[in-house]
Design an enzyme around this catalytic site. Structure first.
Site, mmCIF file in Angstrom:
data_model
loop_
_atom_site.group_PDB
_atom_site.id
_atom_site.type_symbol
_atom_site.label_atom_id
_atom_site.label_comp_id
_atom_site.label_asym_id
_atom_site.label_seq_id
_atom_site.Cartn_x
_atom_site.Cartn_y
_atom_site.Cartn_z
ATOM 1 N N GLU A 44 0.861 -1.182 0.000
ATOM 2 C CA GLU A 44 0.000 0.000 0.000
ATOM 3 C C GLU A 44 0.891 1.223 0.000
ATOM 4 O O GLU A 44 1.725 1.395 0.897
ATOM 5 C CB GLU A 44 -0.929 0.033 1.211
ATOM 6 C CG GLU A 44 -1.857 1.254 1.182
ATOM 7 C CD GLU A 44 -2.689 1.430 2.450
ATOM 8 O OE1 GLU A 44 -3.579 2.299 2.443
ATOM 9 O OE2 GLU A 44 -2.425 0.717 3.446
ATOM 10 N N GLU A 69 4.938 4.657 3.644
ATOM 11 C CA GLU A 69 4.513 6.015 3.976
ATOM 12 C C GLU A 69 5.680 6.989 3.827
ATOM 13 O O GLU A 69 6.769 6.745 4.338
ATOM 14 C CB GLU A 69 3.967 6.066 5.411
ATOM 15 C CG GLU A 69 3.547 7.437 5.886
ATOM 16 C CD GLU A 69 2.566 8.132 4.957
ATOM 17 O OE1 GLU A 69 2.843 9.291 4.581
ATOM 18 O OE2 GLU A 69 1.538 7.517 4.591
ATOM 19 N N ASP A 120 -3.100 11.996 -2.386
ATOM 20 C CA ASP A 120 -3.173 13.453 -2.543
ATOM 21 C C ASP A 120 -3.572 13.764 -3.980
ATOM 22 O O ASP A 120 -2.905 13.323 -4.922
ATOM 23 C CB ASP A 120 -1.802 14.065 -2.237
ATOM 24 C CG ASP A 120 -1.850 15.573 -2.095
ATOM 25 O OD1 ASP A 120 -2.675 16.216 -2.783
ATOM 26 O OD2 ASP A 120 -1.051 16.124 -1.315
ATOM 27 N N LYS A 124 -3.793 21.167 -8.903
ATOM 28 C CA LYS A 124 -3.283 22.104 -9.906
ATOM 29 C C LYS A 124 -2.615 21.350 -11.060
ATOM 30 O O LYS A 124 -1.872 20.400 -10.846
ATOM 31 C CB LYS A 124 -2.297 23.076 -9.267
ATOM 32 C CG LYS A 124 -2.934 23.983 -8.217
ATOM 33 C CD LYS A 124 -1.922 24.957 -7.635
ATOM 34 C CE LYS A 124 -2.583 25.855 -6.594
ATOM 35 N NZ LYS A 124 -1.634 26.828 -5.982
ATOM 36 N N THR A 194 -10.224 2.548 4.895
ATOM 37 C CA THR A 194 -9.135 3.279 5.532
ATOM 38 C C THR A 194 -9.725 4.189 6.598
ATOM 39 O O THR A 194 -10.938 4.402 6.665
ATOM 40 C CB THR A 194 -8.363 4.137 4.511
ATOM 41 O OG1 THR A 194 -9.196 5.236 4.110
ATOM 42 C CG2 THR A 194 -7.963 3.321 3.295
ATOM 43 N N GLU A 195 -8.868 4.747 7.435
ATOM 44 C CA GLU A 195 -9.346 5.685 8.448
ATOM 45 C C GLU A 195 -10.007 6.900 7.796
ATOM 46 O O GLU A 195 -11.067 7.354 8.226
ATOM 47 C CB GLU A 195 -8.187 6.130 9.334
ATOM 48 C CG GLU A 195 -8.617 7.070 10.448
ATOM 49 C CD GLU A 195 -7.445 7.500 11.320
ATOM 50 O OE1 GLU A 195 -6.642 8.307 10.849
ATOM 51 O OE2 GLU A 195 -7.358 7.017 12.463
ATOM 52 N N TYR A 196 -9.404 7.408 6.732
ATOM 53 C CA TYR A 196 -9.955 8.545 6.003
ATOM 54 C C TYR A 196 -11.329 8.193 5.435
ATOM 55 O O TYR A 196 -12.271 8.989 5.511
ATOM 56 C CB TYR A 196 -9.001 8.937 4.874
ATOM 57 C CG TYR A 196 -9.477 10.089 4.019
ATOM 58 C CD1 TYR A 196 -9.069 11.389 4.283
ATOM 59 C CD2 TYR A 196 -10.342 9.874 2.940
ATOM 60 C CE1 TYR A 196 -9.506 12.449 3.502
ATOM 61 C CE2 TYR A 196 -10.787 10.926 2.160
ATOM 62 C CZ TYR A 196 -10.361 12.211 2.441
ATOM 63 O OH TYR A 196 -10.811 13.257 1.675
ATOM 64 N N GLU A 197 -11.431 7.018 4.886
ATOM 65 C CA GLU A 197 -12.675 6.568 4.268
ATOM 66 C C GLU A 197 -13.816 6.522 5.284
ATOM 67 O O GLU A 197 -14.954 6.911 4.993
ATOM 68 C CB GLU A 197 -12.443 5.191 3.654
ATOM 69 C CG GLU A 197 -13.557 4.657 2.785
ATOM 70 C CD GLU A 197 -13.144 3.361 2.096
ATOM 71 O OE1 GLU A 197 -14.010 2.767 1.423
ATOM 72 O OE2 GLU A 197 -11.969 2.954 2.225
#
Length: 217
Positions: A44, A69, A120, A124, A194-197
């Site tokens: 991952e 990470e 991320d 831009k 995931t935690e974000y999810e």
């Protein structure tokens, strides 16, 4: 939101070298030796606080998982979180590394599967090459993946998802699965969040794709 800098991050890594690889370059072409078996290797990229990679390791003990990470403070938070878990796993390793340099730690065809979760979006246009589904990164993944190895990508960012669909198709890769609303699809039954999810899934749909590099000829 990115975590504040943790001045003890590298110390935390070194104190947990039973599952944190401090010098991953030395493991190139030796990852099966590191795990002590010949099981498939799933990585991952951008593992965040480690919920996804840890839950996968628990659910699939016959697969070796490596969480990667880039930010040391984030990895330190993941390490601390793993240490609080009651279930201990032997099929998971964590490393601090930049995805664009992955060929320094994995030999050609050493990885079976790649997860990209909530990367991320770099919205831009001038930053497009930094997106983890850009041509530059796809070239790196192709080298380290086995033949017919797959990339699994999830995001809540519609713009990044549309960009990724085009980028992967043009590389070229074959899209094996595409969902515009993962959590309301049949596959959600086996989805590991995931935690974000978990925090943001109610704000909008989760997009997912699975792709494979197209074979020559």
């Amino acid at each position: 939101m990115r975590l504040r800098n943790n001045p003890k991050a590298y110390d935390i890594m070194k104190e947990n070298d039973s599952f944190v690889i401090i010098e991953p370059e030395k493991c190139k072409n030796k990852w099966h030796e590191v795990f002590g078996n010949d099981n498939p290797i799933y990585i991952e990229i951008g593992m965040g606080k480690g919920d996804f990679i840890y839950q996968n390791a628990c659910r699939y003990p016959d697969i070796n998982f490596i969480g990667i990470e880039k930010f040391p403070s984030v990895l330190a938070a993941a390490i601390n979180k793993v240490n609080k878990q009651e279930t201990k796993v032997s099929n998971m390793k964590l490393i601090h590394y930049d995805a664009i340099e992955l060929k320094n730690i994995f030999a050609n065809g050493e990885v079976d599967h790649i997860f990209l979760n909530f990367s991320d979006p770099w919205p831009k246009n001038r930053h497009a090459k930094r997106r983890l589904t850009s041509k530059q990164f796809l070239s790196v993944y192709q080298d380290i993946l086995v033949s017919k190895g797959e990339i699994e990508f999830k995001t809540d960012n519609r713009g990044l998802f549309e960009y990724s669909l085009v980028s992967l198709n043009q590389y070229p890769m074959d899209l094996l699965y595409v969902s515009l609303d993962l959590h309301n699809s049949p596959e959600n039954e086996t989805n590991i969040m995931t935690e974000y999810e978990k925090k943001f899934c109610e704000k909008g749909p989760i997009y997912k794709l699975v792709a494979r590099y197209r074979e020559d000829g």
